[in-house]
Design a protein around this motif. Structure first.
Motif, short mmCIF file in Angstrom:
data_model
loop_
_atom_site.label_atom_id
_atom_site.label_comp_id
_atom_site.label_asym_id
_atom_site.label_seq_id
_atom_site.Cartn_x
_atom_site.Cartn_y
_atom_site.Cartn_z
N UNK A 44 48.31 28.28 41.52
CA UNK A 44 48.89 27.59 40.37
C UNK A 44 49.19 28.55 39.21
N UNK A 45 48.37 29.57 39.05
CA UNK A 45 48.61 30.53 37.97
C UNK A 45 49.92 31.28 38.19
N UNK A 46 50.20 31.66 39.45
CA UNK A 46 51.45 32.36 39.75
C UNK A 46 52.65 31.46 39.51
N UNK A 47 52.55 30.21 39.95
CA UNK A 47 53.65 29.27 39.74
C UNK A 47 53.85 29.02 38.25
N UNK A 48 52.74 28.88 37.52
CA UNK A 48 52.85 28.65 36.08
C UNK A 48 53.50 29.82 35.37
N UNK A 49 53.15 31.03 35.77
CA UNK A 49 53.77 32.22 35.16
C UNK A 49 55.27 32.26 35.44
N UNK A 50 55.66 31.89 36.66
CA UNK A 50 57.08 31.87 37.00
C UNK A 50 57.82 30.82 36.18
N UNK A 51 57.21 29.69 35.97
CA UNK A 51 57.84 28.62 35.15
C UNK A 51 58.06 29.11 33.72
N UNK A 52 57.05 29.77 33.16
CA UNK A 52 57.17 30.28 31.79
C UNK A 52 58.29 31.32 31.70
N UNK A 53 58.35 32.24 32.67
CA UNK A 53 59.40 33.26 32.65
C UNK A 53 60.77 32.62 32.77
#
Length: 754
Positions: A44-53
């Motif tokens: 989830x942290x990786x997906x969240x970081x991608x969403x923010x970017x």
């Protein structure tokens, strides 16, 4: 993005991964976002970081796009975030949709749009990207590499439809919020739709080909032609949009407007999809920015007309580039497929030519071995006669001189067997064999000939299916491969690994000798970590009389290939300098696990009555006659098959017959068929210098030349004993062993029929 459960294996020494499927191509769902790697099943942290970017990039591109707004602050004729969002969701999955929503909401908040209106517009932008990605990946089998013209057209249609959704939601939201003032909602909708579609056509293909297209960046940037095309595009675009309307130089700048189109076509034809789309993006960016700043031929009209013309010009360049990229990629794919098919055809032709060459050599080798075996038969038989007839007291030196003759004869006979093995015409006496036991036996035979510093590692499961093969020939294959591996490692410390497994008939397998039998096979692999071979040597390893050793006849591996061909199997060698050598052999799995056993055999009489001998070679006939005279009261001689059939059909009965296989008029097998066809159960022993499938299929006992007098006597006694055993008169029992040879390939003996 649609997901697939199929596991795709990446090249050796890399871990395999599960890959989502995009359209009809496999695409690894893998994106690098900062130091975060996003893939299927990411945290989830990786997906969240991608969403923010994604949200941040959307915001930045949105602010850039709004700089071109002239009729309504929320609508512009080029909206780059549309292409960005569609490309992101197609490449990395629809789970990134929150990034689109957050980015769109931030753009609208920053320009003062009411909160609920900003949220409504953001929902429309998000729905636009989700619908477009859903249409492309799930329903239209879109390939983001733009490898076909179809993919370009499909993308254009999906982008137009999805842009209409965003324009409808956005214009309706502004109308309900009262933010349009006196502006025409229809004009706002058209500008919104054109802007989103223009952004999709310009930005998304650029992202697609940069992520998935070709050619490789290193190859593209290394070409001088790339920089020439790019320079001409930039110079032409700036020249076309350098002057303000009314300036003296503006009339000279107008023809330069067409130069970017020429550069786009040039790039597409010469630089591939990435070259075409990259050139179009550069030209379109300069066009839109310079027109918005009041430069170029389009700026001389009204603001609405200027932006509409710049939109049409930029999107036309983008459409031309995208269509050209798809067409070029499709052409390259077809050309690559044609080249691969041509290479495969040439490889097959070479393989067929090589097989024909080996066939010719095999015929020659088989004929030579047959004739040579007859000569050896005469030499060996006469030496035995001399040994028995000369008393030792007469002259011990005479007997001593005969021993080297016997040794030389045996070595020559072994050479003939190797020639027959190479020719594939020494038919195997197949039986159901355990591969594990054969490997163990071969290792015990050659262990003393392999340096102690070379270890032998075995991974051959005892539970492997048995194979239909000749035990002696399988041992010969294994011993040749093991000795060859030991010689390759030489005095250095190293290892030989033996691995076996079952290969399904549907599994692809390529090799120097291809299988001719169907069904599952057992693959036996012998690998050494010696110095390896270069390609020139590797191609010749199975040629007869080719050897890299100081000593050796060069028939070891040639006979391996011949034996494998004779079994309907296959063989392959892989090697490279410094990487060792791998030999792989395929042998057909046995269809039956039983081994024929002799039942209730009676003892043959010590001395036979009348024996018929049919042999066309006079020297061999005399030798065999002398051997038969020790066990038969009367030996009748004939020179061909027709005479043999006449003699056996006469009034004089015979106790047994010894028939040569290769005779004029009628050969030995034809004589046997004629006798069995009329119900004659006479014990028959066939002798031959070249065992063949026809002989094996006959189901009769045979003895291979050259043979000793003792071997002939034992074989004939055993044949007579087998015929004397109790059984059905119409189905006589056949002895399973006649001097080590009995046919059992492809069928059970007649005595085993129900």
């Amino acid at each position: 993005m649609a997901e697939s459960k199929k596991v795709y294996t990446v090249p050796e020494k890399r871990p395999s991964s599960k890959a989502p499927r995009v359209g009809n191509r496999t695409s690894y769902s893998l994106a690098v976002v900062g130091d975060v790697t996003l893939r299927k099943g990411a945290s989830p942290a990786s997906v969240g970081a991608a969403i923010v970017v994604l949200a941040v990039v959307y915001l930045a591109s949105g602010r850039l796009g709004l700089e071109l707004a002239h009729y309504q602050t929320n609508a512009t004729l080029i909206w780059p975030p549309t292409g960005l969002s569609i490309a992101a969701l197609v490449l990395f999955g629809r789970r990134l949709w929150p990034g689109v929503f957050l980015g769109a909401a931030a753009v609208n908040f920053l320009i003062g749009t009411p909160v609920w209106a900003a949220l409504g517009i953001s929902a429309g932008n998000t729905l636009e990207a989700v619908v477009a990605s859903l249409i492309l990946t799930r329903w239209l089998r879109f390939d983001p590499a733009l490898a076909r013209a179809r993919d370009v057209l499909v993308f254009g249609g999906a982008a137009a439809f999805a842009s209409a959704i965003s324009a409808t939601v956005g214009a309706a939201t502004l109308l309900l919020a009262g933010s349009l003032a006196d502006r025409d909602p229809w004009v706002v909708w058209v500008i919104w739709w054109l802007g989103d579609m223009g952004g999709a056509l310009l930005v998304a293909p650029l992202i697609f080909v940069f992520a998935k297209g070709g050619p490789k960046w290193r190859a593209l940037t290394a070409r001088k032609e790339t920089w020439v095309v790019l320079s001409l595009t930039l110079v032409g675009s700036f020249a076309a949009f350098a002057a303000r309307p009314g300036d003296d130089s503006s009339q000279w700048a107008l023809p330069a407007v067409f130069l970017p189109f020429i550069c786009v076509v040039w790039a597409g034809l010469r630089l591939g999809p990435r070259g075409a789309v990259g050139t179009a993006a550069a030209a379109a960016t300069i066009t839109v920015v310079r027109t918005g700043a009041g430069f170029g031929p389009f700026a001389g009209t009204s603001p609405d007309a200027a932006m509409l013309l710049s939109w049409a010009y930029a999107t036309s360049i983008g459409a031309v580039a995208a269509i050209l990229a798809g067409a070029i990629a499709e052409r390259d794919t077809a050309e690559a497929a044609r080249k691969a098919e041509e290479d495969q055809r040439r490889a097959l032709e070479k393989q067929v030519a090589h097989a024909e060459e080996l066939e010719r050599l095999g015929l020659l080798a088989g004929g030579i071995a047959h004739d040579f075996n007859n000569l050896l038969m005469a030499v060996q038989g006469n030496v035995e006669v001399l040994r028995r007839s000369i008393p030792e007291a007469v002259d011990p030196m005479v007997l001593e001189s005969m021993s080297p003759i016997g040794v030389a004869t045996k070595r020559a006979a072994q050479l003939c067997r190797q020639l027959l093995d190479f020719s594939g015409r020494r038919s195997p006496n197949a039986e159901s064999l355990s591969v594990a036991e054969s490997v163990s036996e071969a290792i015990s035979l050659v262990r003393g000939s392999i340096p102690r510093r070379v270890t032998i590692e075995v991974d051959v499961p005892m539970g492997l299916p048995r194979v239909d093969a000749d035990a002696g020939q399988v041992n010969q294959i294994l011993m040749n491969l093991l000795l060859n591996a030991g010689d390759a490692i030489a005095s250095d410390a190293g290892a030989i690994r033996i691995v076996a497994r079952v290969i399904d008939e549907t599994a692809p397998w390529s090799g120097d000798v291809l299988p001719t039998s169907t069904g599952p096979h057992v693959e036996l692999v012998v690998v050494d970590d010696g110095p390896g071979m270069d390609e020139a040597t590797r191609r010749r390893v199975f040629e007869p009389f080719f050897s890299t050793k100081d000593q050796g006849r060069g028939l070891g591996l040639a006979s391996v290939a011949g034996i494998v061909r004779g079994h309907g199997g296959a063989v392959r060698v892989r090697s490279a300098p410094g990487e060792g050598t791998e030999f792989a052999v395929l042998m057909p799995v046995s269809e039956c696990e039983s081994i024929i056993e002799r039942e209730n055999a009676r003892e043959a009489p010590a001395v036979l009555g009348r024996v018929l001998l049919a042999e066309d070679d006079a020297a061999v006939r005399r030798v065999v006659e002398r051997a038969l005279q020790d066990i038969a009261a009367d030996v009748t001689l004939v020179e061909d098959g027709r005479e043999a059939l006449e003699a056996l059909g006469g009034d004089t009965p015979f106790d047994a017959a010894v028939l040569d296989v290769d005779m004029p008029h009628l050969d030995g097998t034809q004589v046997v068929r004629a006798l069995r066809g009329r119900g004659d159960r006479l014990p028959i022993l066939l002798v031959t210098g070249r065992p063949s499938p026809r002989l094996i299929a006959l189901g009769e006992a045979y003895l291979e030349k050259p043979f000793s007098a003792a071997a002939l006597k034992d074989a004939l006694h055993e044949v007579v004993a087998a015929k004397a055993s109790p059984g059905s008169p119409s189905e006589p029992k056949i002895s399973p062993v006649v001097a080590g040879y009995l046919s059992a390939r492809g069928r059970q003996p007649e005595s085993k029929k129900a």
